[in-house]
Design a protein around this motif. Structure first.
Motif, PDB file in Angstrom:
ATOM      1  N   ILE A 142       0.835  -1.213   0.000  1.00 21.52           N
ATOM      2  CA  ILE A 142       0.000   0.000   0.000  1.00 21.52           C
ATOM      3  C   ILE A 142       0.860   1.249   0.000  1.00 21.52           C
ATOM      4  CG2 ILE A 142      -1.566   1.389   1.462  1.00 21.52           C
ATOM      5  CD1 ILE A 142      -2.990  -1.239   2.127  1.00 21.52           C
ATOM      6  N   ASP A 143       0.432   2.194  -0.802  1.00 24.56           N
ATOM      7  CA  ASP A 143       1.036   3.521  -0.799  1.00 24.56           C
ATOM      8  C   ASP A 143      -0.016   4.462  -0.220  1.00 24.56           C
ATOM      9  OD1 ASP A 143       2.679   5.695  -1.309  1.00 24.56           O
ATOM     10  OD2 ASP A 143       1.928   5.960  -3.344  1.00 24.56           O
ATOM     11  N   LYS A 144       0.361   5.130   0.866  1.00 25.23           N
ATOM     12  CA  LYS A 144      -0.582   6.060   1.508  1.00 25.23           C
ATOM     13  C   LYS A 144       0.048   7.449   1.480  1.00 25.23           C
ATOM     14  CE  LYS A 144      -1.540   5.701   5.957  1.00 25.23           C
ATOM     15  NZ  LYS A 144      -1.943   5.137   7.269  1.00 25.23           N
ATOM     16  N   PRO A 145      -0.179   8.190   0.405  1.00 25.01           N
ATOM     17  CA  PRO A 145       0.595   9.422   0.186  1.00 25.01           C
ATOM     18  C   PRO A 145       0.234  10.614   1.088  1.00 25.01           C
ATOM     19  CG  PRO A 145      -0.910   9.011  -1.660  1.00 25.01           C
ATOM     20  CD  PRO A 145      -1.093   7.882  -0.698  1.00 25.01           C
ATOM     21  N   GLU A 146      -0.892  10.517   1.783  1.00 27.55           N
ATOM     22  CA  GLU A 146      -1.384  11.697   2.518  1.00 27.55           C
ATOM     23  C   GLU A 146      -0.379  12.296   3.511  1.00 27.55           C
ATOM     24  OE1 GLU A 146      -4.317  10.973   5.488  1.00 27.55           O
ATOM     25  OE2 GLU A 146      -5.313  12.882   5.199  1.00 27.55           O
ATOM     26  N   ARG A 147       0.328  11.419   4.223  1.00 28.84           N
ATOM     27  CA  ARG A 147       1.210  11.934   5.284  1.00 28.84           C
ATOM     28  C   ARG A 147       2.686  11.897   4.900  1.00 28.84           C
ATOM     29  NH1 ARG A 147      -0.900   9.528  10.946  1.00 28.84           N
ATOM     30  NH2 ARG A 147      -0.074   7.574  10.149  1.00 28.84           N
ATOM     31  N   ARG A 148       2.968  11.799   3.589  1.00 27.49           N
ATOM     32  CA  ARG A 148       4.360  11.680   3.130  1.00 27.49           C
ATOM     33  C   ARG A 148       5.185  12.879   3.599  1.00 27.49           C
ATOM     34  NH1 ARG A 148       5.015   8.270  -0.890  1.00 27.49           N
ATOM     35  NH2 ARG A 148       3.547   7.236   0.481  1.00 27.49           N
ATOM     36  N   GLU A 149       6.339  12.615   4.167  1.00 31.48           N
ATOM     37  CA  GLU A 149       7.200  13.703   4.655  1.00 31.48           C
ATOM     38  C   GLU A 149       8.487  13.795   3.867  1.00 31.48           C
ATOM     39  OE1 GLU A 149       7.909  13.813   8.869  1.00 31.48           O
ATOM     40  OE2 GLU A 149       5.802  13.323   9.264  1.00 31.48           O
ATOM     41  N   THR A 150       8.760  12.763   3.063  1.00 34.54           N
ATOM     42  CA  THR A 150      10.003  12.750   2.302  1.00 34.54           C
ATOM     43  C   THR A 150       9.707  12.049   0.982  1.00 34.54           C
ATOM     44  OG1 THR A 150      12.228  11.821   2.255  1.00 34.54           O
ATOM     45  CG2 THR A 150      10.658  10.693   3.646  1.00 34.54           C
ATOM     46  N   GLU A 151      10.368  12.484  -0.075  1.00 33.85           N
ATOM     47  CA  GLU A 151      10.065  11.889  -1.372  1.00 33.85           C
ATOM     48  C   GLU A 151      10.533  10.434  -1.411  1.00 33.85           C
ATOM     49  OE1 GLU A 151      10.895  14.707  -4.641  1.00 33.85           O
ATOM     50  OE2 GLU A 151      11.236  12.841  -5.783  1.00 33.85           O
ATOM     51  N   VAL A 152       9.646   9.559  -1.873  1.00 30.17           N
ATOM     52  CA  VAL A 152      10.005   8.142  -1.983  1.00 30.17           C
ATOM     53  C   VAL A 152       9.610   7.670  -3.380  1.00 30.17           C
ATOM     54  CG1 VAL A 152       9.696   5.830  -1.018  1.00 30.17           C
ATOM     55  CG2 VAL A 152       9.355   7.814   0.435  1.00 30.17           C
ATOM     56  N   ASP A 153      10.517   6.954  -4.016  1.00 28.06           N
ATOM     57  CA  ASP A 153      10.217   6.344  -5.309  1.00 28.06           C
ATOM     58  C   ASP A 153       9.726   4.941  -5.060  1.00 28.06           C
ATOM     59  OD1 ASP A 153      10.493   7.751  -7.608  1.00 28.06           O
ATOM     60  OD2 ASP A 153      12.690   7.657  -7.581  1.00 28.06           O
ATOM     61  N   VAL A 154       8.415   4.731  -5.142  1.00 28.42           N
ATOM     62  CA  VAL A 154       7.910   3.370  -4.971  1.00 28.42           C
ATOM     63  C   VAL A 154       7.752   2.789  -6.375  1.00 28.42           C
ATOM     64  CG1 VAL A 154       6.214   1.907  -3.815  1.00 28.42           C
ATOM     65  CG2 VAL A 154       6.637   4.204  -2.937  1.00 28.42           C
ATOM     66  N   ASP A 155       8.565   1.782  -6.718  1.00 29.88           N
ATOM     67  CA  ASP A 155       8.580   1.250  -8.085  1.00 29.88           C
ATOM     68  C   ASP A 155       7.340   0.422  -8.396  1.00 29.88           C
ATOM     69  OD1 ASP A 155      11.425   2.055  -8.854  1.00 29.88           O
ATOM     70  OD2 ASP A 155      11.726   1.015  -6.956  1.00 29.88           O
TER      71      ASP A 155
END
Ligand code: IMP
Ligand code: MG
Length: 178
Positions: free
Chosen positions: A130-143
């Motif tokens: 699962i990718d839950k982008p709402e609380r993202r604090e740092t850029e992440v490349d999820v392949d």
């Protein structure tokens, strides 16, 4: 045990999950071809996703696990990560796929990817159930992403709240009654 009254609202059914896992497995079979990849599961949350994924893949793979602890409240990490179990395979020159349960703030997985890059893999990719982008604090490349869920605290299919509900076959949103 959770003593506060709560409900679990269905978000992903077991059938939806199995269908998506099969799609991901065939995509990974194509894209990770040419070297026996290491599938590195992040304990505890990814145990169910990883075990379903490898059973659907046709490529020969190796499986290993690491375990991280990220401190914070029971529903939010603060980014202070420690590793309580490292991967045991030699990753030098290998194709490595990190298999995570969920990327939320991104702090835990970013720490792990940095740690793994020092082990000099030939290729390092990230697959999250699962990718839950709402609380993202740092850029992440999820392949590779199983599902994007915009918000909420999720349990089931490996995901827990205070170690409970990991064994649910589907995913639901945990809601406390006020
Ligand atoms: P981070 O915020 O991206 O660092 O997420 C750290 C870890 O917190 C994830 O790998 C999960 O194990 C856990 N986590 C984040 N969001 C949820 C959720 O909605 N349910 C259950 N665990 C979660
Ligand atoms: Mg986790």
């Amino acid at each position: 045990m959770i003593t506060q009254e709560h409900t679990i609202d269905p978000v992903l059914s077991p059938e939806q999950i199995q269908e998506r896992v099969a799609e991901l497995a065939s995509q990974l079979d194509k894209e990770l071809r040419g070297g026996e990849p290491v599938l590195l599961g992040v304990l505890n949350g990814a145990f169910m996703f990883l075990s379903d994924l490898v059973r659907q893949m046709k490529l020969p793979v190796q499986v290993d696990f690491c375990r991280l602890a990220s401190y914070g409240s029971s529903t939010e990490s603060c980014g202070k990560v420690t590793m309580s179990k490292d991967c045991e395979l030699d990753l030098t020159g290998r194709v490595v796929l990190v298999v995570e349960d969920i990327v939320d703030t991104g702090l835990t997985v970013n720490w792990l990817m940095q740690h793994l890059r020092m082990r000099k893999p030939k290729m390092l990719k990230l697959c999250s159930f699962i990718d839950k982008p709402e609380r993202r604090e740092t850029e992440v490349d999820v392949d590779y992403i199983g599902f994007t869920v915009p918000r909420g605290f999720l349990v089931g299919y490996g995901l827990d709240y205070n170690q409970q509900y990991r064994n649910l076959p589907g995913v639901g949103e945990l809601k406390f009654c006020s």
